[in-house]
Design an enzyme around this catalytic site. Structure first.
Site, PDB file in Angstrom:
ATOM      1  N   THR A 137       0.871  -1.193   0.000  1.00 21.79           N
ATOM      2  CA  THR A 137       0.000   0.000   0.000  1.00 21.79           C
ATOM      3  C   THR A 137       0.901   1.234   0.000  1.00 21.79           C
ATOM      4  OG1 THR A 137      -0.028   0.286   2.393  1.00 21.79           O
ATOM      5  CG2 THR A 137      -1.644  -1.259   1.476  1.00 21.79           C
ATOM      6  N   ASP A 138       0.299   2.411  -0.076  1.00 22.78           N
ATOM      7  CA  ASP A 138       1.111   3.635  -0.054  1.00 22.78           C
ATOM      8  C   ASP A 138       1.909   3.752   1.239  1.00 22.78           C
ATOM      9  OD1 ASP A 138       0.258   4.359  -2.529  1.00 22.78           O
ATOM     10  OD2 ASP A 138      -1.418   5.580  -1.798  1.00 22.78           O
ATOM     11  N   CYS A 139       1.288   3.336   2.364  1.00 22.96           N
ATOM     12  CA  CYS A 139       1.981   3.477   3.650  1.00 22.96           C
ATOM     13  C   CYS A 139       2.797   2.237   4.029  1.00 22.96           C
ATOM     14  CB  CYS A 139       0.994   3.837   4.748  1.00 22.96           C
ATOM     15  SG  CYS A 139      -0.506   2.840   4.741  1.00 22.96           S
ATOM     16  N   TYR A 140       2.456   1.095   3.428  1.00 26.38           N
ATOM     17  CA  TYR A 140       3.211  -0.151   3.659  1.00 26.38           C
ATOM     18  C   TYR A 140       3.584  -0.725   2.295  1.00 26.38           C
ATOM     19  CZ  TYR A 140       1.742  -0.027   8.546  1.00 26.38           C
ATOM     20  OH  TYR A 140       1.545   0.324   9.851  1.00 26.38           O
TER      21      TYR A 140
END
Lengths: 399, 136
Positions: A137-140
């Site tokens: 994901t964008d954060c992970y």
């Protein structure tokens, strides 16, 4: 008679009188209930056997860049852990098997390695191989990680077992004409052997049959370290038939929790049940505070007063039929032979009586040396009066 | 006369790189089955062999091995208890067909009486902590 606070004061002064659930039998025989109850502060119990509903929550720490295992996969020494939690929390269950394990396709199936064994290796401080995959994901952003972990290097490792320390259990036999492979061990045809699984007179819940001395929040010996009774266990069934207060069928259970980092591989042992699967042998010791004569009287129970049902695992158990072939005492079971349907049958145990006794002794030593204090229960474990019924899963039509 | 023998060979480290077993076949006309072997270069090796051939050839082959410094023992398969794995549950007690396990009457620790064991191997698979194994 005495309160837990008073017992703890005696422990602090090194004056608490502690005996094991085995030793108390003789004390009560020689001194009588009244005097024994005046003198004894705590009775320690123990049990050590395969307990399948066991496992460990692990927080593996955040890699750089980060990965979110939730919705992805995590494997520890090839054994899958549950990832349906936050980014790097996983739950490794005792009975988990590697995806490529042949299971019982290669009949009856070896089941050499699984979740219980990984837990044993973690607690032994060994290096464990970790592979994780994720969708990114964008954060992970990360999608794959492969490294090794050790127990002391990760954040939390919380042993949390939803069902342990069964209060009494079945004696398993096989009436069929073929050998069967069960969670109660290999059962030879035509009543070739009988397997049982309880520490009997040492077992925690058989020493406090109405759950009066212990409850949620009770501090216990767990896997060689400190744990707590977290809740009543799954399938907790206090409403079974009883004799003199003692359940004659599998009854109460405990959910327990503790810090894996304080535990020992001596008391958490991966086990393989031939033709069945893997599990974890868990060591548990519960201290019973002697708050009344009645509580003391129950701790003095002996193997000849505790009865277990003999169940056919070739038909009655798998078909969920209630049929019981008879009842035998733990004294008979431990003698090495029981009589079932007129036949003499050799017995074997899954739960280690010798190790249960060691646990009761270790816990006794901790209390005598002022290293272990008792806790007040914060809520009770439901007893017979709670009206709990043991629910089956009956399939509904039309699906 | 044709004979067959099961033997255990202990190789010193100095011999593990040499084709000794091969010479049993070439020079002494012996057939052999390797039952179990643990031989790695520059370490002591262990090999369990079933050797077949005529009596004279087998005797000569054994003499050759002794002269090379290989220690020879008769093989008797046995099952051993790894004490450090045993949790003293006692599942083996009711299972063993010859009663080679017993629970001590006072302490309830499990004892394995090897002299009664026929090495059927049932306990090896059935022992939950896998404390039983084939020993050499």
């Amino acid at each position: 008679m005495r309160t837990i606070a008073e017992i703890n004061e005696k422990i602090r002064k090194g004056q608490a009188v502690v005996v094991t659930a085995e030793e108390v039998i003789e004390v009560v025989r020689s001194k009588g209930i009244e005097r024994a109850a005046r003198e004894i502060d705590v009775v320690t119990t123990g049990t050590f056997g395969p307990m399948c509903s066991s496992g460990v929550f692990l927080n593996l720490g955040h890699s750089k860049p980060r990965i979110k295992l939730g919705g992805g996969t995590a494997y520890l020494n090839g054994v899958p852990a549950y990832t349906g939690l936050a980014a790097v929390d996983v739950y490794l269950g005792a009975t988990a098997l590697p995806d490529d394990d042949p299971r019982n396709h290669d009949h009856p199936g070896d089941f050499a390695y699984g979740g219980g064994h990984v837990i044993e290796e973690l607690v032994a401080g060994k290096e464990v191989h970790f592979v994780g995959t994720a969708y990114g994901t964008d954060c992970y952003p990360r999608r794959r990680i492969e490294t090794t972990i050790r127990l002391q290097e990760i954040n939390e490792a919380i042993l949390f077992n939803p069902r342990n320390a069964y209060q009494n259990y079945n004696v398993a036999v096989n009436l069929s004409d073929r050998t069967i492979y069960t969670y109660m061990g290999v059962l030879k045809p035509r009543l070739g052997n009988a397997n049982y699984c309880s520490a009997g007179q040492l077992s925690p819940l058989l020493n406090d049959p109405h759950y009066e001395a212990i409850g949620i929040g009770t501090r216990i010996f767990l896997g060689g370290g400190i744990g707590y009774i977290a809740w009543w266990g799954t399938q907790h069934n206090p409403s079974v038939p009883r004799k003199d207060g003692l359940p004659k069928r599998p009854a109460g259970t405990l959910a327990v929790i503790g810090d894996l980092k304080g535990m020992s591989p001596e008391w958490l042992r991966g086990v393989s049940m031939w033709g069945y699967g893997v599990s974890l042998a868990v060591g548990i010791g519960v201290p019973i505070p002697i708050l009344s004569e009645e509580i003391l009287r129950y701790t003095a129970v002996s193997d000849d007063e505790i009865f277990a049902p003999v169940v056919d695992y070739s038909r009655a158990y798998p078909e969920r039929e209630p049929e019981v072939l008879g009842e035998v005492s733990y004294a008979e079971l431990r003698s090495g032979r029981i009589r079932v349907m007129g036949k003499e049958v050799p017995t074997g145990a899954l739960s280690s009586y010798a190790k249960a006794g060691e646990i009761a002794q270790v816990l006794k030593g901790w209390i005598q040396r002022g290293e272990f204090f008792l806790t007040e229960a914060v809520a009770p474990i439901p007893g017979e009066e709670a009206g709990i019924s043991f629910k089956p899963l009956d399939e509904k039509g039309g699906h | 006369m044709q004979v067959s023998r099961r033997i255990v060979l202990h190789f010193p480290a100095s011999l593990t790189g040499q084709p000794i077993v091969y010479r049993l076949a070439r020079d002494y006309g012996l057939e052999f089955n390797i039952i179990k072997a643990s031989v790695s270069p520059e370490e002591e090796g262990l090999m369990v062999l079933e050797v077949r051939g005529d009596e004279q050839g087998v005797e000569a082959g054994m003499k050759y091995l002794s002269e090379k410094g290989v220690m020879i023992e008769p093989f008797s398969q046995r099952v051993v208890l790894r004490e450090e794995r045993c949790i003293h549950c006692g599942l083996c007690v009711g299972l063993c067909p010859v009663g080679a396990f017993r629970m001590e009457p006072d302490t309830y620790y499990i004892r394995f009486e090897e002299e009664r064991c026929l090495a059927c191997g049932l306990c090896i698979k059935a022992c939950p902590p896998r404390a039983m194994e084939v020993g050499l």
